[in-house]
Design a protein around this motif. Structure first.
Motif, PDB file in Angstrom:
ATOM      1  N   VAL A   1      57.417  43.264 -34.268  1.00 31.72           N
ATOM      2  CA  VAL A   1      58.488  42.556 -34.961  1.00 31.72           C
ATOM      3  C   VAL A   1      57.957  41.258 -35.555  1.00 31.72           C
ATOM      4  CG1 VAL A   1      60.742  41.457 -34.720  1.00 31.72           C
ATOM      5  CG2 VAL A   1      60.245  43.557 -33.454  1.00 31.72           C
ATOM      6  N   ALA A   2      57.196  40.495 -34.761  1.00 36.96           N
ATOM      7  CA  ALA A   2      56.687  39.202 -35.213  1.00 36.96           C
ATOM      8  C   ALA A   2      55.721  39.344 -36.385  1.00 36.96           C
ATOM      9  CB  ALA A   2      56.004  38.479 -34.054  1.00 36.96           C
ATOM     10  N   SER A   3      54.952  40.429 -36.415  1.00 36.58           N
ATOM     11  CA  SER A   3      53.946  40.579 -37.464  1.00 36.58           C
ATOM     12  C   SER A   3      54.461  41.249 -38.721  1.00 36.58           C
ATOM     13  CB  SER A   3      52.761  41.382 -36.917  1.00 36.58           C
ATOM     14  OG  SER A   3      53.205  42.655 -36.468  1.00 36.58           O
ATOM     15  N   SER A   4      55.639  41.895 -38.660  1.00 32.00           N
ATOM     16  CA  SER A   4      56.120  42.645 -39.832  1.00 32.00           C
ATOM     17  C   SER A   4      57.278  41.953 -40.552  1.00 32.00           C
ATOM     18  CB  SER A   4      56.542  44.052 -39.413  1.00 32.00           C
ATOM     19  OG  SER A   4      57.583  44.002 -38.452  1.00 32.00           O
ATOM     20  N   VAL A   5      58.214  41.369 -39.818  1.00 28.70           N
ATOM     21  CA  VAL A   5      59.384  40.743 -40.437  1.00 28.70           C
ATOM     22  C   VAL A   5      58.972  39.395 -41.033  1.00 28.70           C
ATOM     23  CG1 VAL A   5      61.702  39.838 -40.080  1.00 28.70           C
ATOM     24  CG2 VAL A   5      60.951  41.889 -38.847  1.00 28.70           C
ATOM     25  N   VAL A   6      59.301  39.183 -42.310  1.00 25.67           N
ATOM     26  CA  VAL A   6      58.940  37.920 -42.977  1.00 25.67           C
ATOM     27  C   VAL A   6      60.148  37.008 -43.139  1.00 25.67           C
ATOM     28  CG1 VAL A   6      56.972  38.902 -44.196  1.00 25.67           C
ATOM     29  CG2 VAL A   6      59.224  38.957 -45.275  1.00 25.67           C
TER      30      VAL A   6
ATOM     31  N   ALA B   1      59.854  51.901 -40.499  1.00 24.18           N
ATOM     32  CA  ALA B   1      59.951  50.772 -41.429  1.00 24.18           C
ATOM     33  C   ALA B   1      58.876  49.738 -41.139  1.00 24.18           C
ATOM     34  CB  ALA B   1      61.335  50.139 -41.324  1.00 24.18           C
ATOM     35  N   ILE B   2      58.628  49.449 -39.868  1.00 21.37           N
ATOM     36  CA  ILE B   2      57.610  48.457 -39.500  1.00 21.37           C
ATOM     37  C   ILE B   2      56.225  48.954 -39.872  1.00 21.37           C
ATOM     38  CG2 ILE B   2      56.463  47.410 -37.506  1.00 21.37           C
ATOM     39  CD1 ILE B   2      59.245  47.043 -36.283  1.00 21.37           C
TER      40      ILE B   2
END
Length: 620
Positions: free
Chosen positions: A492-497, A456-457
């Motif tokens: 996680v920090a770069s993909s989740v908005v 998913a990421i």
């Protein structure tokens, strides 16, 4: 009598053409405008010359604004495609069904009832009329008046059915007109109440005299509608009664739970379980066998869990049921999830969002890439929120594909895949295949493991917008949950908005809500300093509409965390959820409890319900 082709001829048609069921008793002749049918059933412009009634066309024109152009258009359609004038007018939306029936009431000089009161219906008359007859011909006996029986109907020209009804009741019939919606709603409720003496408890008494329960449980003949199942075998009637009552009481789940001394049947209504029935232990095997047969499961297998589904029709509603069978120490237990086909999917604007939060979510779901997570426990409405978001962005220029377990509702224009672990079609395997389908938007039913999370990421980092759900208590815990799965913090920090946490709160019943002034202790529980002027809160006293619970229906409370540079930096440094939560609230994030308190202030829910749903932090 001679007629000319002018304005007058437009309203020359037979009365029967406008009945709701549109029975074909005659047909138009040559362009004289006259309808050939039985004597005394044709009308002239101002008045039927044989019976002195006003014309239906004139009534529709005078009372409901039917235009000559619409009528001429309907006649032209009839001449080219056939059909009935009344049906064409309703189908082309020149008039509504209710306008048609009101005009018929004026034409026949019959009473018109826009609403039927169940409390005024005489159940003695109802018991004499089979429900399939009443439903087929849209008739319902109401009460006796001046030696006649008032009968609600949607078709006064259904003379054969009214004659049969007169023979069934043994008294003259006096019809009153009503809409089909009002009649069917009242009819279903009346027949349910009329059958209550032979409900589940009475059926269990009947079963006590049965000697071959296993044979009864294997009866396979399924009634067309559960309300019609009055002559089926006792076990079948018992199961049907439980299913029907569950639909009537808006239950989302039915639990058949096996214990040492008996079987307990419970309904989950608005998220809370209520016991409704306790059949004796000796009926347990037969009831569960009946449910397995309906679900197409193996009735001989009692050692392994089984999953199935089936569909029923009750009170005019189509309902899908997902079935889960689980072996326990005291026998198998069965849980049924009810999904009504008529239930439409909600829009985002109907989910309970505040206006400012709704605006932010509208922007987020139109992003070109990134991951949007919806978190919360089972039954908190996560899938409903995701479906609402997909419905909002669904367009011909977007390729949207989902992988779900299971597919609960069909979305038009969306490719939906259901996982099947038996053939290794897992979320991860399905997601890998989806990426080869050139999707713009992907929805993953749930991120359960590291492999699914990694795919998913990577999908979000390569230009896809990904929606998914995650089991966490609040929004700030989502990042730490993904890191615990083994995902690198920087990914996680770069993909989740954004992360949206949600819960469902029961709403105070609008029929029995009562105002009161809270004390200091209650306000402190809500995190509010007691003011000088006491606010007004509401609670439900309990009434038949809410089954004496004081609550009816549910609404959502939400906690929206939008990741900015500071939040991303905290996630990259593996900060715990508490620090992330502090930073988010400092920037204006409204917590679940704060939003719930606002709904308490507005009389939507109660303090007790909010405390039951939201997790309370204990300070040491």
């Amino acid at each position: 009598m001679a007629y000319q082709w002018n304005r007058s001829i437009l309203v020359i048609y037979r009365l029967e053409e406008y009945s709701f069921n549109f029975h074909r008793l005659g047909s138009y002749s040559e362009p004289t405008g006259m309808l050939r049918s039985e004597p005394s059933h044709w009308c002239s412009v101002a008045q039927d010359e044989q019976n002195g009634r006003p014309l239906l066309g004139g009534i529709l024109e005078d009372k409901f604004g039917l235009s000559e152009a619409k009528l001429l258009e309907a006649m032209n359609l009839q001449s080219t495609k056939g059909g009935r004038i009344g049906e064409i007018l309703v189908r082309t939306r020149a008039i509504t069904e209710e306008q048609l029936l009101q005009a018929l009431a004026i034409q026949f000089d019959l009473p018109w009832l826009s609403h039927l009161d169940v409390s005024q219906v005489n159940h003695e008359w109802v018991k004499k009329v089979p429900i399939h007859f009443a439903r087929r011909y849209h008739v319902l006996p109401l009460k006796t008046e001046n030696g006649s029986v008032l009968v609600a109907t949607t078709d006064p020209m259904e003379t054969a059915a009214l004659d049969d009804l007169r023979l069934l009741l043994g008294l003259p019939i006096k019809p009153v007109l009503t809409s089909s919606l009002a009649l069917l709603a009242c009819l279903n409720r009346v027949y349910d109440e009329a059958a209550s003496p032979a409900g589940a408890e009475q059926v269990m008494e009947d079963i006590a005299a049965s000697e071959s329960l296993d044979q009864i449980a294997h009866e396979l003949d399924e009634p067309q509608d559960l309300l019609d199942a009055t002559d089926e075998a006792p076990i079948i009637r018992l199961v049907n009664s439980v299913l029907f009552q569950a639909v009537r009481q808006r239950a989302s789940d039915i639990h058949f739970e096996s214990f040492e001394r008996g079987l307990v049947v419970r309904y989950r209504i608005d998220g809370v379980l209520y016991p409704v029935l306790t059949p004796p232990k000796h009926l347990q095997a037969s009831i569960i066998a009946r449910l397995k047969i309906m679900s197409g499961l193996n009735i001989a297998e009692k050692r392994l869990p089984q999953d199935g589904r089936f569909r029923i029709r009750t009170a005019g509603k189509d309902v899908d049921l997902r079935v889960s069978v689980l072996p326990t120490s005291h026998g198998e237990r069965v849980v049924l999830r009810l999904l009504e086909k008529e239930n439409r999917l909600l829009n985002l604007s109907e989910m309970g969002f505040t206006e400012d939060r709704l605006g932010i979510i509208q922007q987020l779901i139109h992003l070109s890439h990134g991951i949007i997570l919806v978190t919360g426990p089972t039954g908190s409405g996560k899938t409903t929120t995701l479906y609402a978001a997909l419905t909002q962005i669904n367009a011909p220029d977007k390729n949207i594909i989902t992988v779900e377990d299971p597919v609960e509702y069909q979305l038009l224009g969306v490719g939906q895949m259901q996982v099947n672990p038996k053939i290794n079609l897992t979320f991860a395997a399905g997601l890998r295949s989806i990426l080869r389908q050139d999707p713009d938007v992907i929805m993953i039913g749930e991120i359960r493991d590291r492999e699914t999370a990694e795919i998913a990421i990577h999908a979000s980092l390569t230009g896809h917008l990904v929606f998914s759900t995650l089991h966490t208590n609040d929004a700030s815990s989502a990042a730490t949950r993904l890191i615990d799965m083994g995902i690198e913090p920087f990914l996680v920090a770069s993909s989740v908005v954004a992360v949206l946490a949600q819960r469902l709160l029961r709403q105070v019943c609008s029929d029995c809500k009562q105002p009161y002034h809270p004390d200091d202790e209650e306000l402190i529980r809500l995190g509010i300093v007691p003011p000088r002027v006491r606010p007004t809160f509401y609670r439900g006293a309990g009434c038949p509409a809410c089954s004496q619970t004081g609550y009816r229906g549910r609404t959502g409370i939400f906690e929206l965390l939008v990741l900015d540079d500071e939040i991303r930096r905290l996630i990259g440094n593996k900060a715990d959820s508490g620090l992330i939560r502090q930073a988010a609230t400092a920037k204006g994030m409204v917590t679940l409890k704060d939003e719930g308190a606002d709904k308490v202030f507005h009389g939507i829910t109660t303090t007790e319900e909010l405390m039951r749903i939201t997790q309370q932090e204990v300070e040491i």
